[in-house]
Design an enzyme around this catalytic site. Structure first.
Site, short mmCIF file in Angstrom:
data_model
loop_
_atom_site.label_atom_id
_atom_site.label_comp_id
_atom_site.label_asym_id
_atom_site.label_seq_id
_atom_site.Cartn_x
_atom_site.Cartn_y
_atom_site.Cartn_z
N ARG A 170 -34.30 -25.56 -18.05
CA ARG A 170 -35.10 -26.77 -17.80
C ARG A 170 -34.92 -27.26 -16.36
O ARG A 170 -35.77 -27.93 -15.79
CB ARG A 170 -34.76 -27.89 -18.81
N TYR A 172 -60.34 -35.32 -12.04
CA TYR A 172 -60.14 -34.61 -13.30
C TYR A 172 -59.91 -35.62 -14.44
O TYR A 172 -59.14 -36.58 -14.27
CB TYR A 172 -58.94 -33.66 -13.16
N ASP A 225 -55.36 -32.87 -5.10
CA ASP A 225 -55.53 -31.86 -6.15
C ASP A 225 -56.42 -30.76 -5.56
O ASP A 225 -57.60 -30.97 -5.34
CB ASP A 225 -56.16 -32.51 -7.39
N LYS A 247 -56.08 -22.30 -13.52
CA LYS A 247 -57.43 -21.97 -13.06
C LYS A 247 -57.39 -20.72 -12.18
O LYS A 247 -57.04 -19.66 -12.65
CB LYS A 247 -58.03 -23.19 -12.34
C1 LIG Z 1 -57.69 -28.27 -15.17
C2 LIG Z 1 -57.43 -29.23 -14.09
C3 LIG Z 1 -56.30 -30.06 -14.12
C4 LIG Z 1 -55.32 -30.07 -15.28
O1 LIG Z 1 -54.73 -28.82 -15.43
P1 LIG Z 1 -54.15 -28.26 -16.83
O2 LIG Z 1 -53.52 -27.00 -16.41
O3 LIG Z 1 -55.33 -28.09 -17.74
O4 LIG Z 1 -53.21 -29.29 -17.36
C5 LIG Z 1 -56.10 -30.92 -13.06
N1 LIG Z 1 -56.96 -30.98 -12.03
C6 LIG Z 1 -58.06 -30.21 -11.97
C7 LIG Z 1 -58.98 -30.33 -10.81
C8 LIG Z 1 -58.34 -29.31 -12.99
O5 LIG Z 1 -59.43 -28.56 -12.94
#
Ligand SMILES: *Cc1c(COP(=O)(O)O)cnc(C)c1O
Length: 383
Positions: free
Chosen positions: A48, A101, A173, A198
């Site tokens: 962890r 998001y 982000d 992604k």
């Molecule tokens: C999918 C996404 C997230 C969250 O990610 P997870 O891996 O699904 O928790 C945050 N920001 C953006 C722009 C995303 O596309």
């Protein structure tokens, strides 16, 4: 080293004991210490708090973003949660992009507010809005560009100039473009957040997240939250994501080229009212995209003239495109935000950020573009 070399080699080397070219998956909860005196001498105690496979991925993503350090998490949301927990105390204020998001909006408004943190959601495409929203107690500016799903852009250098002046950290982000197409730290940002789920994984195989920083003090704060809240990525996911990053540049270039072809096809289609793609000269921030990004990405939206009913019929008519809520994978995905991802928002809220009833979002994959266009063409004939 160059990006293509780093995406394959940064953070890993052949295993010294066996020569295995891929790093082992250190699937172990705990790490045995040789003596009290040498506690943590090898760097690990309990997974962890840190794990060698996860550390390898952290080094790689830090190198790709041009940062000094990174922390990896069990999901993109866990990465965002870590940033907010590390930087926002009770009474603090945070400025966030109005189009962001959905999970980020939900965590901010329905969890962080319970602990006395306040949020202002502003249109960060105009940096003056950020400046106006700052308060003496503002501790974080959080932007997302291109934003989901409208692909509105934020000028990262301009917003970073505002936050620098005010002495407030700027978190970006960067999930939609990845460090291959956009490097926020070079534009003055302080933290870069990824959902590695992604493009960095790219194969619809995992959930993961990362935060990259330039300032080691920020990394120390994040690492403390990662360990204390139990948000760390698992070694299996780190290993799979290390494999995914090796082809990142090739996938991004090919998928973006596919996206450009599809966006052009849609612009000429009589049943399509508008197309949103930063690579098209018709995108209102096309010039900013050219300046700030190395590529345009593989997310495209379009608006059907037939509205809600046409949207539903299109979703039920596609065959090669998968009706699914992820993005960034080699498989092409299609979503109808009003009936899927953004169904929780009221019609007024959706209208305010430009999510109309006939809006369709595409995550363009790596298939042959002719096949993707043929499938859309056949499905559009049925709406
Ligand atoms: C999918 C996404 C997230 C969250 O990610 P997870 O891996 O699904 O928790 C945050 N920001 C953006 C722009 C995303 O596309």
């Amino acid at each position: 080293m160059g990006f293509r070399t780093d995406q394959i080699h940064a953070g890993t080397e052949p295993d010294p004991t066996t020569g295995s070219i891929l790093p082992p998956i250190y699937q172990s909860t705990t790490f045995v210490q040789e003596s009290i005196e040498s506690y943590m001498a090898k760097g690990y105690s309990y997974s962890r708090a840190g794990n060698p496979t996860v550390a390898a991925f952290e080094k790689r993503i830090a190198a790709l973003e041009g940062g000094t350090a990174a922390t990896a998490y069990g999901s993109g949301m866990a990465a965002t949660v870590a940033v907010m927990l590390a930087l926002l105390d009770a009474g603090a204020h945070c400025v966030v992009s109005d189009v962001v998001y959905g999970g980020t909006h939900r965590f901010a408004t329905q969890v962080m507010t319970r602990f006395g943190v306040e949020f202002s959601f502003v249109d960060t495409s105009d940096p003056a809005n950020v400046e106006r929203a700052l308060r003496p107690e503002t501790r974080l500016v959080f932007t997302e560009t291109p934003a989901n799903p409208t692909l509105k852009l934020t000028d990262l250098a301009a917003v970073s100039a505002v936050t620098r002046e005010a002495g407030i950290p700027h978190a970006v982000d960067n999930t939609f473009l990845t460090p291959y197409y956009q490097r926020p730290l070079e534009l003055g940002a302080d933290l870069v957040i990824h959902s590695t789920t992604k493009y960095l994984d790219g194969h619809n195989a995992t959930l993961g997240g990362a935060v990259v920083v330039a300032d080691p003090e920020l990394d120390t704060k994040l690492r403390f939250v990662q360990k204390s809240a139990g948000l760390i990525m698992s070694p299996q996911v780190a290993w799979l994501t290390l494999q995914g990053t090796k082809t990142l540049s090739e996938r991004m270039d090919r998928q973006s080229a596919n996206a450009m072809e599809i966006a052009r096809y849609l612009e000429d289609h009589p049943k399509v009212a508008r197309v949103g793609y930063p690579g098209l000269p018709s995108h209102p921030q096309h010039d900013l995209a050219r300046r700030q990004q190395k590529g345009f990405g593989a997310m495209v939206w379009f608006e059907l003239t037939g509205g809600l009913e046409a949207g539903k019929r299109l979703m039920n008519s596609v065959r090669l495109w998968s009706l699914a809520e992820n993005l960034g994978s080699v498989e092409s995905l299609i979503t109808h935000p009003v009936t899927m991802t953004h169904g929780d928002m009221s019609p007024a809220e959706r209208e305010a950020v430009g999510i109309t009833d006939g809006l369709v979002r595409l995550s363009v994959g790596l298939e042959d573009p002719e096949d993707l266009i043929d499938d859309l063409d056949r499905a559009l004939a049925q709406v």
